[in-house]
Design an enzyme around this catalytic site. Structure first.
Site, PDB file in Angstrom:
ATOM      1  N   CYS A  93       0.667  -1.166   0.112  1.00 17.97           N
ATOM      2  CA  CYS A  93      -0.057  -0.001   0.015  1.00 17.97           C
ATOM      3  C   CYS A  93       0.928   1.407   0.206  1.00 17.97           C
ATOM      4  O   CYS A  93       1.270   1.655  -1.220  1.00 17.97           O
ATOM      5  CB  CYS A  93      -0.927  -0.167   1.216  1.00 17.97           C
ATOM      6  N   HIS A 193      -3.564  -5.371   2.436  1.00 24.32           N
ATOM      7  CA  HIS A 193      -3.302  -5.534   4.087  1.00 24.32           C
ATOM      8  C   HIS A 193      -4.044  -6.990   4.140  1.00 24.32           C
ATOM      9  O   HIS A 193      -4.014  -7.831   3.348  1.00 24.32           O
ATOM     10  CB  HIS A 193      -3.611  -4.573   4.694  1.00 24.32           C
TER      11      HIS A 193
END
Ligand code: GLN
Length: 243
Positions: A93, A193
């Site tokens: 990310c 994630h």
């Protein structure tokens, strides 16, 4: 065998338990008699990333990303050296975004990123925020796998020449729900994630195998019992109506 991991900004880039990825790498290596050595590469630390087998960089909010930019840019030459030396990279990310050209954050501030790859990230309108479960279909060097994870990002990443996979559920690189992540054979960038590796044991082994190549060449990893991990993954796939 010893696997060395350079863990970038472990103290500030650790959204949604990204450190679980490191715990999984360690456990899956140790179960096979492979030692793992971790070098923390936090702000101001003197670490040569080119000496590592794998570099891991987790996700973080805009504020955390800006706070480490000066330090990250000062490491650009060393990161390039690591890439040239064949070090494997796993970027999640916020970490993934910072290897591109730039990131325009939610307040419209432009953060000049490392510029190692062509992609760039722009924060979308608030309704474009990509939040929730995600599933991605990947073909990785002849291995097909479906990854599951959780994403939460405002940044929309464009111009990704070589995506990691196709979005089956969720958003991925942009709110358009098409492709997810980046993979060029050496660097994996992803919005997953979750954390990524506990939920996707086959992908964890893929990362380990690729990381061992630099120091030990092609390795076959002894299979482990992944019943629990795969059962948990199947629950997520069912929730997304993919199973
Ligand atoms: N701050 C970035 C964004 O919102 C990255 C967030 C994250 O790492 N989850 O796009």
């Amino acid at each position: 065998m010893i696997l060395t991991i350079g863990w970038m900004y472990h103290d500030i880039m650790n959204l949604y338990g990204d450190k679980g990825n490191i715990m999984v790498l360690k456990k899956r290596c140790e179960d096979r008699g492979i030692d793992v050595r971790i070098s923390y590469c936090d702000i101001g630390d003197d670490v040569d990333l080119s000496a590592m087998d794998l570099v891991f960089f987790g996700g973080g909010a805009d504020k955390e990303q800006s706070s480490l930019m000066r330090d990250l840019l000062s490491r650009k030459e060393n990161i390039q050296k690591a890439l040239d030396a064949g070090v494997m990279f796993l970027l999640i990310c916020g970490g993934y975004q910072l290897f591109g050209q730039y990131y325009i954050d939610a307040n419209g501030n432009r953060i000049d990123a490392l510029g190692i790859f062509d992609y760039y990230t722009v924060s979308g309108k608030s309704e474009e925020r990509c939040i929730g479960n995600i599933a991605v279909r990947c073909e990785l060097e002849g291995q097909s796998m479906t990854l599951v994870g959780f994403e939460n990002h405002g940044g929309q990443t464009y111009d990704v020449a070589t995506p990691l996979g196709d979005v089956l559920f969720g958003h991925g690189n942009t709110a358009q729900k098409k492709q997810e992540g980046f993979y060029n054979g050496q660097v994996i960038g992803t919005y997953l994630h979750g954390p990524l590796l506990p939920r996707n044991p086959e992908f964890a082994d893929f990362v380990i195998m690729k990381s061992l190549r630099k120091s030990y060449g092609e390795q076959c990893l002894e299979p482990l019992s992944d019943d629990m991990e795969l059962a948990a993954k199947n629950i997520m796939l069912k929730r997304m109506e993919l199973l």
